[in-house]
Design a protein around this motif. Sequence first.
Motif, PDB file in Angstrom:
ATOM      1  N   PRO A  14     -58.661 -37.204-107.338  1.00 45.67           N
ATOM      2  CA  PRO A  14     -59.858 -36.921-106.533  1.00 45.67           C
ATOM      3  C   PRO A  14     -60.078 -37.934-105.412  1.00 45.67           C
ATOM      4  O   PRO A  14     -60.422 -37.551-104.286  1.00 45.67           O
ATOM      5  CB  PRO A  14     -60.982 -36.946-107.569  1.00 45.67           C
ATOM      6  CG  PRO A  14     -60.326 -36.507-108.834  1.00 45.67           C
ATOM      7  CD  PRO A  14     -58.952 -37.121-108.783  1.00 45.67           C
ATOM      8  N   ALA A  15     -59.873 -39.218-105.691  1.00 41.23           N
ATOM      9  CA  ALA A  15     -60.047 -40.240-104.657  1.00 41.23           C
ATOM     10  C   ALA A  15     -59.016 -40.076-103.551  1.00 41.23           C
ATOM     11  O   ALA A  15     -59.321 -40.236-102.362  1.00 41.23           O
ATOM     12  CB  ALA A  15     -59.947 -41.634-105.275  1.00 41.23           C
ATOM     13  N   THR A  50     -57.960 -48.969-103.459  1.00 42.41           N
ATOM     14  CA  THR A  50     -57.722 -47.635-104.009  1.00 42.41           C
ATOM     15  C   THR A  50     -56.720 -46.866-103.155  1.00 42.41           C
ATOM     16  O   THR A  50     -55.827 -46.190-103.678  1.00 42.41           O
ATOM     17  CB  THR A  50     -59.044 -46.847-104.098  1.00 42.41           C
ATOM     18  OG1 THR A  50     -59.906 -47.496-105.024  1.00 42.41           O
ATOM     19  CG2 THR A  50     -58.803 -45.412-104.563  1.00 42.41           C
ATOM     20  N   LEU A  51     -56.861 -46.978-101.841  1.00 43.21           N
ATOM     21  CA  LEU A  51     -55.910 -46.298-100.951  1.00 43.21           C
ATOM     22  C   LEU A  51     -54.490 -46.755-101.211  1.00 43.21           C
ATOM     23  O   LEU A  51     -53.570 -45.940-101.322  1.00 43.21           O
ATOM     24  CB  LEU A  51     -56.271 -46.567 -99.488  1.00 43.21           C
ATOM     25  CG  LEU A  51     -57.276 -45.652 -98.806  1.00 43.21           C
ATOM     26  CD1 LEU A  51     -57.269 -45.932 -97.309  1.00 43.21           C
ATOM     27  CD2 LEU A  51     -56.968 -44.200 -99.055  1.00 43.21           C
ATOM     28  N   TYR A  52     -54.306 -48.071-101.282  1.00 40.14           N
ATOM     29  CA  TYR A  52     -52.953 -48.590-101.495  1.00 40.14           C
ATOM     30  C   TYR A  52     -52.451 -48.266-102.896  1.00 40.14           C
ATOM     31  O   TYR A  52     -51.249 -48.013-103.088  1.00 40.14           O
ATOM     32  CB  TYR A  52     -52.905 -50.096-101.219  1.00 40.14           C
ATOM     33  CG  TYR A  52     -52.823 -50.404 -99.745  1.00 40.14           C
ATOM     34  CD1 TYR A  52     -51.696 -50.051 -99.009  1.00 40.14           C
ATOM     35  CD2 TYR A  52     -53.874 -51.018 -99.073  1.00 40.14           C
ATOM     36  CE1 TYR A  52     -51.613 -50.309 -97.643  1.00 40.14           C
ATOM     37  CE2 TYR A  52     -53.801 -51.288 -97.707  1.00 40.14           C
ATOM     38  CZ  TYR A  52     -52.666 -50.927 -97.004  1.00 40.14           C
ATOM     39  OH  TYR A  52     -52.581 -51.180 -95.650  1.00 40.14           O
ATOM     40  N   ASP A  53     -53.361 -48.252-103.875  1.00 38.51           N
ATOM     41  CA  ASP A  53     -52.958 -47.872-105.229  1.00 38.51           C
ATOM     42  C   ASP A  53     -52.476 -46.429-105.276  1.00 38.51           C
ATOM     43  O   ASP A  53     -51.512 -46.103-105.977  1.00 38.51           O
ATOM     44  CB  ASP A  53     -54.135 -48.030-106.205  1.00 38.51           C
ATOM     45  CG  ASP A  53     -54.433 -49.480-106.547  1.00 38.51           C
ATOM     46  OD1 ASP A  53     -53.584 -50.352-106.258  1.00 38.51           O
ATOM     47  OD2 ASP A  53     -55.526 -49.743-107.080  1.00 38.51           O
ATOM     48  N   ARG A  54     -53.158 -45.557-104.526  1.00 37.01           N
ATOM     49  CA  ARG A  54     -52.822 -44.126-104.565  1.00 37.01           C
ATOM     50  C   ARG A  54     -51.633 -43.780-103.657  1.00 37.01           C
ATOM     51  O   ARG A  54     -50.778 -42.988-104.031  1.00 37.01           O
ATOM     52  CB  ARG A  54     -54.037 -43.285-104.143  1.00 37.01           C
ATOM     53  CG  ARG A  54     -55.262 -43.439-105.023  1.00 37.01           C
ATOM     54  CD  ARG A  54     -55.031 -42.896-106.432  1.00 37.01           C
ATOM     55  NE  ARG A  54     -56.221 -43.063-107.257  1.00 37.01           N
ATOM     56  CZ  ARG A  54     -56.440 -44.096-108.055  1.00 37.01           C
ATOM     57  NH1 ARG A  54     -55.544 -45.069-108.130  1.00 37.01           N
ATOM     58  NH2 ARG A  54     -57.542 -44.173-108.781  1.00 37.01           N
ATOM     59  N   PHE A  55     -51.624 -44.327-102.448  1.00 35.39           N
ATOM     60  CA  PHE A  55     -50.613 -43.939-101.456  1.00 35.39           C
ATOM     61  C   PHE A  55     -49.488 -44.959-101.285  1.00 35.39           C
ATOM     62  O   PHE A  55     -48.380 -44.577-100.895  1.00 35.39           O
ATOM     63  CB  PHE A  55     -51.275 -43.695-100.098  1.00 35.39           C
ATOM     64  CG  PHE A  55     -52.204 -42.520-100.062  1.00 35.39           C
ATOM     65  CD1 PHE A  55     -51.718 -41.240 -99.798  1.00 35.39           C
ATOM     66  CD2 PHE A  55     -53.552 -42.667-100.307  1.00 35.39           C
ATOM     67  CE1 PHE A  55     -52.572 -40.151 -99.771  1.00 35.39           C
ATOM     68  CE2 PHE A  55     -54.421 -41.581-100.283  1.00 35.39           C
ATOM     69  CZ  PHE A  55     -53.933 -40.315-100.022  1.00 35.39           C
ATOM     70  N   GLY A  56     -49.794 -46.224-101.500  1.00 30.63           N
ATOM     71  CA  GLY A  56     -48.770 -47.249-101.356  1.00 30.63           C
ATOM     72  C   GLY A  56     -48.662 -47.827 -99.967  1.00 30.63           C
ATOM     73  O   GLY A  56     -48.362 -49.008 -99.798  1.00 30.63           O
ATOM     74  N   SER A  57     -48.907 -47.012 -98.946  1.00 29.52           N
ATOM     75  CA  SER A  57     -48.786 -47.472 -97.561  1.00 29.52           C
ATOM     76  C   SER A  57     -49.465 -46.487 -96.627  1.00 29.52           C
ATOM     77  O   SER A  57     -49.721 -45.330 -96.998  1.00 29.52           O
ATOM     78  CB  SER A  57     -47.310 -47.587 -97.158  1.00 29.52           C
ATOM     79  OG  SER A  57     -46.705 -46.298 -97.147  1.00 29.52           O
ATOM     80  N   LYS A  58     -49.733 -46.932 -95.399  1.00 28.31           N
ATOM     81  CA  LYS A  58     -50.270 -46.014 -94.391  1.00 28.31           C
ATOM     82  C   LYS A  58     -49.233 -44.939 -94.065  1.00 28.31           C
ATOM     83  O   LYS A  58     -49.591 -43.776 -93.826  1.00 28.31           O
ATOM     84  CB  LYS A  58     -50.659 -46.774 -93.120  1.00 28.31           C
ATOM     85  CG  LYS A  58     -51.225 -45.844 -92.039  1.00 28.31           C
ATOM     86  CD  LYS A  58     -51.566 -46.564 -90.753  1.00 28.31           C
ATOM     87  CE  LYS A  58     -51.956 -45.574 -89.661  1.00 28.31           C
ATOM     88  NZ  LYS A  58     -52.278 -46.223 -88.380  1.00 28.31           N
TER      89      LYS A  58
END
Length: 200
Positions: A14-15, A50-58
């Motif tokens: 969800p995030a 949270t962004l980096y945890d979910r996606f790892g990178s831009k």
Amino acid sequence: MDGTEKPRRITMTPAARRALVAAERLFYERGIHAVGVDLIAAEAGVTKKTLYDRFGSKEQIVVEYLAHRDERWRAFLAERLDAAPPEPVARVLAVFGASRAWSSENSPKGCSMVNAHAEISDPAHPAHAIITGQKRWMLGLFTRLAGGVAPEGAERLARSLMLLHEGALVAHGLNVFPDPFTHAREEAHALLTAGRGGRA
């Protein structure tokens, strides 16, 4: 990545979905390079961690953004082709009608793939394969559809149709003249019916 491999995708939480919605809007409106992870996080109401945890990178956020746009476009186009008359010329022209509707609803600033390519021209970037892959897929679609009109000249006809289609996308994004998709559709109709007595 050489442009033929499929980029890695992530499982959406969800995030992550909230972040992707924010990233899609920001990347399309402002450009990929102009938008940082901090802004995406703030707009999505999540932390940068949270962004980096979910996606790892831009880079991975960009991959998900473009891949999601591509998936939505293909589904949108499939619905319109399914609803189109079975006559081969009508099916080709349905692509132009679908692009007109899609661009009006989703792409006031032009094709997201063309816009992204202006910022991501390095084949090593993981999103590059999505950009070029969509355009190759479109050419393949036009080739298949053109085969129903002119089996012996499908490849050449498809390339001409692709040029009309992509030109309309760019003209729409730049607002060069009103309703470029209708103009492109009319030119495509003339091309498709040449030598057939004008029969659609």
